[in-house]
Design a protein around this motif. Structure first.
Motif, short mmCIF file in Angstrom:
data_model
loop_
_atom_site.label_atom_id
_atom_site.label_comp_id
_atom_site.label_asym_id
_atom_site.label_seq_id
_atom_site.Cartn_x
_atom_site.Cartn_y
_atom_site.Cartn_z
N UNK A 195 0.82 -1.21 0.00
CA UNK A 195 0.00 0.00 0.00
C UNK A 195 0.86 1.27 0.00
N UNK A 196 2.12 1.13 0.40
CA UNK A 196 2.99 2.32 0.51
C UNK A 196 4.32 2.06 -0.21
N UNK A 197 4.27 1.87 -1.52
CA UNK A 197 5.51 1.48 -2.24
C UNK A 197 6.63 2.53 -2.15
N UNK A 198 6.28 3.77 -1.81
CA UNK A 198 7.32 4.80 -1.73
C UNK A 198 8.43 4.41 -0.74
N UNK A 199 8.01 3.71 0.34
CA UNK A 199 9.01 3.36 1.35
C UNK A 199 9.97 2.27 0.87
N UNK A 290 15.17 3.40 1.36
CA UNK A 290 14.49 4.60 1.84
C UNK A 290 14.00 4.46 3.28
N UNK A 291 13.81 3.21 3.71
CA UNK A 291 13.27 3.07 5.06
C UNK A 291 13.81 1.84 5.74
N UNK A 325 14.06 12.81 1.93
CA UNK A 325 14.17 13.27 0.54
C UNK A 325 13.08 12.61 -0.30
N UNK A 326 12.74 11.35 0.04
CA UNK A 326 11.82 10.57 -0.79
C UNK A 326 10.37 10.83 -0.40
N UNK A 327 10.14 10.95 0.87
CA UNK A 327 8.76 11.17 1.31
C UNK A 327 8.73 12.02 2.58
N UNK A 328 7.56 12.54 2.90
CA UNK A 328 7.42 13.41 4.05
C UNK A 328 6.92 12.63 5.26
N UNK A 331 3.09 10.68 5.14
CA UNK A 331 3.00 9.37 4.47
C UNK A 331 3.78 8.29 5.21
N UNK A 332 4.88 8.66 5.85
CA UNK A 332 5.62 7.66 6.62
C UNK A 332 4.80 7.21 7.81
N UNK A 333 4.14 8.17 8.46
CA UNK A 333 3.29 7.85 9.61
C UNK A 333 2.13 6.96 9.17
N UNK A 334 1.61 7.22 7.96
CA UNK A 334 0.50 6.38 7.47
C UNK A 334 0.96 4.94 7.26
N UNK A 335 2.22 4.76 6.83
CA UNK A 335 2.77 3.41 6.69
C UNK A 335 2.76 2.71 8.04
N UNK A 336 3.17 3.42 9.09
CA UNK A 336 3.18 2.83 10.42
C UNK A 336 1.76 2.46 10.85
#
Lengths: 353, 656
Positions: A195-199, A290-291, A325-328, A331-336
């Motif tokens: 759901x969060x491929x950016x990470x 990235x993560x 740099x990749x995400x704010x 969105x990182x919190x939403x991944x969690x």
């Protein structure tokens, strides 16, 4: 003992004379009875013989040929082989001088062990304060050091921490001890990353590169140092399969038998310090990923329910470091958040799903 | 006018006008060094060169301007050279006495009077070996014919029937010494009989007579008939060198009388008398030459100076890179040091038909030390050439051969023998690449034994590597093992520099593992033969083996010795020595040769300079005694450092 060579009195009336010449050279060895130097009084010139043997030492300030001298005046010395000159000059080898400079040793304080008391390298080193030996780090240690520096210098890391309920996770592990918390988290992270491929992507030349697959790295502590084997396509494996694969990889890591394909291609890393009681920490990104997700200890804790009741639950703190740099942050919190949800929902399907 | 007579007249006039112009330039201060003119002798160079092509090789002496011009050098290149300019024929490296233009077969002139005789014979050797029909021509004065090179060169040219012309320009004075006084037999041409070759005397001021005699001799040489000595009676009507007084040793009347016999005047009169040319035709040639020389002088005055940064360029040929050294094949049985170089030689002779060997007993016999064993039957007498005992001669001939496209090897047996050719080696061979600004190569390998042993006494035991390593332009190689010997020998065989390959007599039969395949070891790469931490010992050849024994003994006493074998004395790998010194802080150099001014002193000087801060003890040297080599075993043993002296020196150094 150095034997002094002095101006003799040539006849009763001599008060002064002229030093004519050395008949031996500085550094030359002299036998008793050999002619040593020539001296001129008002009346005669005379070659003076050596009464003793030794190596002729002529101090730099000794009378020069042609100079007026008086009886008893010092001309030079005869030294035994290896004997130090008596005029206080200490010989130091160039190497000893260099080493003394490097180690900040005062040469004046030293007693030389070389010929004639010459100070040598060993004398300087012997006087230098002992520093503990610092062995050069092992190659793996140096690799880790370089990679950590590269990560901190090339990323913009932020760490978010969140307490989540680990009851289902603990229950699953309770049923099958072969399944580790880490193996379970690999599966859960794989689902959340869908759901969060950016990470799972990475920053490269001002653009964001999408992941090649859900390949998740696991930080493994070995006696040689940290190593991160990768579970490939974790989204397509069941928890049981992940656990089995993880066991293989850990074993290979300890035996230093990992192949290049076992450690390459990771897109996301999980590191678990829970076994040591650590609750939360700030993991360093496994560059160029990235993560990275840090797992703390699973602990029983009191939890206040909405109805005011207090219950005990098993809880875990997740520490997510991401590259800003990749995400704010949001969105990182939403991944969690997603991760917290799947921790309760996904595990209902059991370890073979 | 026929083209031939036009060439004769024009060339003589070109030489005359150029020389007179150079005399003026000398007086004006445009010429910085000597200037030896050819005025009065023009007919000789002209008459001979009329029958040569640019493939034929001319060698001459200090009085060489005329030979260069007759061989086709533009006057501008000659004048610019004397002016010291970059466009000069020798790029400003030579001046009047060192004229090089190999592109037109002007192979060089020399300030030493007789080596040209040997070099021309060497060019003849190359032509014979390569079957090219070229001839080698030496122009030299009467001053050269009482020199040993004349004797040795003519004799060898004769026995090998070399296509060579020896042209003696007998101008009756060697500088100021009259030939009548200096010669027991002042008839030069008659001396040819001593060597079994035709000797012809001609009027050197009669260009037609010189031309005819030269033509016959050159035809004979090209057709395999061997060499000819031509004596041309002549006279130089200017002083030995410009600016020198002339009437202490000869009279104004003599000079005036010879001016009347001017070869140009005579030929002009003959052409007119025979109706072969008109005044107008000849005047036109004169005017054309005056203009050409005036233009050349003006251009030379304006020409650029050489760049000072190039002053040391071309001492050696450009470095060649070599492949990786071969790994010793332990399964192959060990072979001897001598056999190792023989393998390399055999292989390379098979590949390169330009290689040939000179030496005494190196033909059927296969060499005193079996250095050419079995090669004679494979490669024949022209390539394995037994020589008379004429070291200076055959070394000089090898020099001329190397200058003209072949690759000679001089197998001199003992270095003491080759010292007879010291002048050829240091004046000619070592300098040829530099003086020709890299346009000539000097692929000449001189190999043979050095070193004390077997009661050989003082003329079969020299160690002269230090002397030769003092000379720029030479490579000096001194291997200590069969493996190194083969790799360095092959590198020498492929090098364009002159190499002295020195083989210690006591090592010739020592054995070691040597790869069968060819491999090269670059010059100037030392080998650390043993690693240690207390003392660095540098040694070569036999001394290296003694140092190894000493080091093994000292290991038991807890003294750890590092040993460096430089392998080549020139170039010397000071880097490896200094790196070792950096580690150990102590340096001992063991060399069988005499101490003063030797390689041990050279290494010590480098260490004291670049390695000063690494020295933890004085630098020590152990050399052979400063005395000739005696015969008696007890005396002989006393003049080289034995193992006990080496162990004592190392112990002493550790305690310094």
């Amino acid at each position: 003992m150095p034997i002094a060579i002095t101006v003799p009195r040539l006849g009763w009336s001599m008060e002064e004379g002229t030093f004519s010449a050395w008949l031996k050279q500085h550094g030359e060895s002299v036998e008793p009875g050999e002619m040593l130097f020539a001296i001129e009084s008002d009346k005669v010139t005379m070659d003076v013989e050596a009464l003793d043997g030794g190596v002729l030492y002529v101090p730099a300030d000794a009378p020069q040929p042609g100079e007026r001298v008086v009886p008893g005046q010092l001309l030079g010395y005869l030294l035994a082989a290896g004997e130090a000159a008596p005029d206080g000059r200490v010989a130091v080898t160039p190497r000893a001088r260099r080493v003394a400079r490097e180690l900040d040793v005062d040469l004046k304080s030293l007693q030389g062990t070389g010929k004639g008391g010459r100070i040598r390298e060993r004398d300087v080193r012997g006087a230098a304060p002992k520093k503990p030996q610092q062995p050069v780090a092992q190659p793996l240690r140096r690799t880790i050091a370089a990679r950590m520096m590269r990560s901190t210098q090339n990323t913009a890391p932020v760490t978010l921490m969140r307490r989540v309920d680990a009851t289902s996770m603990a229950a699953m592990r309770e049923q099958d001890k072969q399944i580790s918390y880490t193996a379970i988290m690999v599966k859960l992270a794989a689902q959340a990353l869908e759901q969060h491929p950016l990470l799972a992507s990475r920053w490269e030349d001002d653009s964001i590169v999408a992941p090649s697959g859900t390949h998740i790295g696991i930080a493994v502590d070995t006696e040689h140092g940290l190593i991160v084997p990768v579970i490939r396509d974790a989204d397509q494996l069941s928890i049981t399969q992940i656990a089995a694969r993880l066991r293989q990889l850990v074993q290979a890591a300890h035996a230093r038998q990992l192949k290049p394909e076992d450690v390459d291609g990771g897109v996301f890393t999980i590191t678990n310090l829970g076994a040591y009681g650590v609750e939360a920490f700030t993991p360093i990104l496994n560059y160029p990923e990235t993560a990275v997700l840090g797992m703390g200890a699973v602990q029983w804790e009191p939890v206040a329910l909405g109805n005011g009741h207090l219950v005990t639950r098993q809880q875990i703190t997740l520490s997510l470091t991401f590259d800003h740099r990749v995400l704010d942050g949001a969105p990182a919190a939403r991944f969690l958040q997603t991760l917290a949800e799947v921790m309760t929902t996904a595990l209902r399907s059991g370890p073979h799903a | 006018m026929t083209p031939h007579s036009r060439f004769l007249y024009r060339t003589m006039q070109l030489i005359r006008v150029t020389e007179e112009q150079l005399a003026r330039c000398h007086a004006r201060g445009l010429i910085h060094g000597a200037c030896h003119t050819y005025v009065g002798e023009e007919a000789i160079a002209t008459g001979v060169c009329a029958h040569l092509t640019k493939e034929d090789a001319v060698f001459s002496t200090h009085r060489g301007h005329g030979h260069a011009l007759a061989k086709g050098m533009p006057p501008f290149e000659l004048i610019a050279e004397l002016f010291g300019r970059k466009a000069g024929c020798s790029r400003g490296r030579g001046g009047s006495m060192h004229l090089f233009s190999p592109e037109i077969g002007m192979m060089g002139t020399s300030g030493i009077v007789a080596p040209c005789i040997l070099q021309a014979a060497g060019a003849g050797y190359s032509a014979m070996l390569r079957k090219t029909k070229q001839v080698g021509v030496a122009f030299f004065g009467d001053g050269a014919v009482n020199n040993g090179a004349f004797h040795e060169g003519l004799n060898m040219a004769s026995i090998w029937k070399l296509p060579t012309l020896f042209v003696c320009e007998n101008n009756q004075f060697a500088t100021e010494v009259p030939f009548q006084y200096a010669a027991g037999n002042p008839d030069v041409a008659s001396r040819a009989a001593s060597y079994g070759m035709p000797g012809i005397q001609v009027d050197g001021n009669d260009v037609a007579a010189v031309s005819q005699a030269a033509e016959e001799a050159i035809v004979r040489a090209r057709s395999g008939g061997g060499p000819t000595l031509i004596e041309c009676k002549t006279y130089r009507t200017r002083p030995h060198a410009e600016g020198m007084g002339d009437y202490t040793y000869r009279t104004r009347e003599d000079v005036a009388a010879w001016r009347e016999r001017c070869p140009i005047k005579r030929y002009r009169a003959a052409l007119l008398a025979a109706g072969e040319a008109t005044e107008a035709e000849l005047n036109a040639i004169d005017a054309e030459i005056q203009a050409e020389v005036a233009r050349a002088t003006a251009e030379a005055e304006k020409a650029a100076w050489p760049d000072a940064a190039d002053a040391t360029a071309h001492v050696y040929a450009p470095a060649r890179s070599v492949g990786p050294a071969a790994v010793p094949d332990e399964s192959r049985p060990p072979i001897s040091y001598a056999a190792a170089t023989l393998e390399a030689l055999d292989r390379e002779m098979a590949d390169n038909p330009n290689i040939f060997v000179f030496g005494e007993g190196i033909g059927v016999r296969g060499g005193n030390f079996a250095t050419t064993a079995g090669l004679f039957s494979k490669y024949g007498p022209e390539r394995l050439r037994d020589t008379p005992i004429s070291e200076r001669g055959f070394v000089g001939i090898a020099c001329g051969a190397a200058m003209t496209g072949t690759r000679p090897i001089v197998d001199f047996m003992f270095i003491d023998f080759i010292n007879d050719s010291f002048g050829e080696i240091i004046n000619q061979i070592a300098k040829m690449q530099y003086m020709s600004s890299g346009r000539l190569k000097m692929p000449l390998l001189m190999r043979g034994c050095v070193g004390i042993g077997h009661s050989a006494a003082t003329h079969h035991s020299g160690s002269y590597h230090s002397i030769y390593s003092h000379i720029p332009g030479l490579r000096v190689v001194m291997p200590s093992t069969p493996y190194d010997a083969k790799g360095l020998f092959l590198h020498a065989l492929r090098s364009d520099d002159p190499v002295l390959f020195l083989e210690h007599r006591e090592l010739m039969s020592t054995k070691g593992i040597v790869p069968a395949e060819p491999y090269e070891i670059e010059f100037g790469k030392a080998r650390v033969t043993r690693t240690g931490k207390d003392v660095t010992v540098v040694a070569l050849a036999l001394m290296l083996h003694r140092v190894q024994t000493a080091a093994e003994q000292l290991e038991g006493e807890g003294i750890s010795v590092e040993i460096v074998d430089p392998r080549t004395v020139s170039p010397l790998d000071t880097g490896t020595i200094l790196r070792s010194l950096q580690k150990t802080g102590r340096l001992l150099i063991v060399d069988e040769a005499f101490g003063p001014c030797g390689i041990a002193a050279e290494i010590a000087a480098h260490a004291a300079d670049a390695g000063f801060n690494d020295l933890d003890a004085p630098i020590k040297r152990l050399n052979g005694a400063f005395a000739p080599t005696p015969y008696s075993p007890t005396l002989e043993a006393a003049v080289t450092p034995p193992v006990e002296a080496i162990t004592a020196a190392i112990r002493d150094l550790v305690n310094e």
